[in-house]
Design a protein around this motif. Sequence first.
Motif, mmCIF file in Angstrom:
data_model
loop_
_atom_site.group_PDB
_atom_site.id
_atom_site.type_symbol
_atom_site.label_atom_id
_atom_site.label_comp_id
_atom_site.label_asym_id
_atom_site.label_seq_id
_atom_site.Cartn_x
_atom_site.Cartn_y
_atom_site.Cartn_z
ATOM 1 N N UNK A 107 12.150 -3.522 -0.232
ATOM 2 C CA UNK A 107 10.860 -4.037 -0.696
ATOM 3 C C UNK A 107 11.084 -5.225 -1.603
ATOM 4 N N UNK A 108 10.033 -6.000 -1.783
ATOM 5 C CA UNK A 108 9.988 -7.110 -2.732
ATOM 6 C C UNK A 108 8.552 -7.145 -3.249
ATOM 7 N N UNK A 109 8.358 -6.631 -4.463
ATOM 8 C CA UNK A 109 7.014 -6.522 -5.038
ATOM 9 C C UNK A 109 6.998 -7.052 -6.467
ATOM 10 N N UNK A 110 5.874 -7.668 -6.873
ATOM 11 C CA UNK A 110 5.766 -8.169 -8.242
ATOM 12 C C UNK A 110 5.400 -7.053 -9.228
ATOM 13 N N UNK A 117 10.576 -7.700 -7.850
ATOM 14 C CA UNK A 117 11.678 -6.730 -7.836
ATOM 15 C C UNK A 117 11.978 -6.387 -6.383
ATOM 16 N N UNK A 118 13.260 -6.392 -6.060
ATOM 17 C CA UNK A 118 13.715 -6.007 -4.722
ATOM 18 C C UNK A 118 14.609 -4.783 -4.861
ATOM 19 N N UNK A 119 14.570 -3.905 -3.883
ATOM 20 C CA UNK A 119 15.462 -2.744 -3.929
ATOM 21 C C UNK A 119 16.913 -3.210 -4.046
ATOM 22 N N UNK A 139 7.483 2.173 -10.941
ATOM 23 C CA UNK A 139 6.238 2.779 -10.482
ATOM 24 C C UNK A 139 5.566 1.859 -9.481
ATOM 25 N N UNK A 140 4.913 2.428 -8.473
ATOM 26 C CA UNK A 140 4.238 1.616 -7.452
ATOM 27 C C UNK A 140 2.841 2.158 -7.185
ATOM 28 N N UNK A 141 1.858 1.266 -7.175
ATOM 29 C CA UNK A 141 0.504 1.622 -6.731
ATOM 30 C C UNK A 141 -0.094 0.392 -6.045
ATOM 31 N N UNK A 142 -1.287 0.560 -5.518
ATOM 32 C CA UNK A 142 -1.964 -0.553 -4.838
ATOM 33 C C UNK A 142 -2.737 -1.436 -5.820
ATOM 34 N N UNK A 143 -2.716 -1.093 -7.103
ATOM 35 C CA UNK A 143 -3.387 -1.921 -8.105
ATOM 36 C C UNK A 143 -2.686 -3.272 -8.213
ATOM 37 N N UNK A 153 1.388 -3.253 -4.985
ATOM 38 C CA UNK A 153 1.444 -3.250 -3.516
ATOM 39 C C UNK A 153 0.026 -3.147 -2.952
ATOM 40 N N UNK A 154 -0.819 -4.179 -3.221
ATOM 41 C CA UNK A 154 -2.209 -4.109 -2.754
ATOM 42 C C UNK A 154 -2.359 -4.008 -1.237
ATOM 43 N N UNK A 155 -1.370 -4.480 -0.485
ATOM 44 C CA UNK A 155 -1.435 -4.380 0.979
ATOM 45 C C UNK A 155 -1.047 -2.980 1.455
ATOM 46 N N UNK A 156 -0.482 -2.186 0.579
ATOM 47 C CA UNK A 156 0.040 -0.823 0.830
ATOM 48 C C UNK A 156 1.177 -0.802 1.851
ATOM 49 N N UNK A 157 1.773 -1.937 2.117
ATOM 50 C CA UNK A 157 2.855 -2.016 3.101
ATOM 51 C C UNK A 157 4.063 -1.157 2.697
ATOM 52 N N UNK A 158 4.496 -1.277 1.453
ATOM 53 C CA UNK A 158 5.644 -0.503 0.972
ATOM 54 C C UNK A 158 5.250 0.967 0.805
ATOM 55 N N UNK A 159 4.057 1.200 0.293
ATOM 56 C CA UNK A 159 3.560 2.571 0.133
ATOM 57 C C UNK A 159 3.612 3.297 1.476
ATOM 58 N N UNK A 160 3.139 2.638 2.507
ATOM 59 C CA UNK A 160 3.143 3.233 3.855
ATOM 60 C C UNK A 160 4.557 3.371 4.413
#
Length: 158
Positions: free
Chosen positions: A11-14, A21-23, A67-71, A92-99
């Motif tokens: 993943x790569x999420x702000x 942040x990337x894994x 921590x990860x949420x769609x917020x 993760x507003x797109x929920x791509x990583x969550x999914x």
Amino acid sequence: MVTVGKAAPSFALPDQEGKVHRLSDYRGKWVVLYFYPKDDTPGCTKEACSFRDEKGRLEQMGAVVLGVSADDTASHGKFASKYGLNFPLLADPSTEVIRAYGAWGTKNLYGKEYEGILRQTFLIDPTGHVARVWEKVKAEDHALEVAQALQELQQEQA
């Protein structure tokens, strides 16, 4: 579905400050990646504060907490500031990583079914593989449970 022994999805999420942040940034460290439904709600606040309070112990064992949420990042910033959260909250507003982690599914609230983020935690080992999965998390004291599991895993590997 992400299972123990499999490579964790990248993943790569702000975070709340806009830093990505990337894994792969955490190769060589244990990663506590926890998914939660919504910033500043009762259960999510208990869980986040639990991780805040256990962060020092987890760091001593070579682990980082994410921590990860769609917020969005602004919501994360307010949440982190309000409760003195001392770790990255990834947006993760797109929920791509969550999914990708399987932390999205059918929920039930007051008899009404809906789709949403499932409260789940993944403990990722220093090689990037999933070492432990919690699919049904009780928000309170969850960080303590994760710390104990990490300690057990490290003792088994020693």
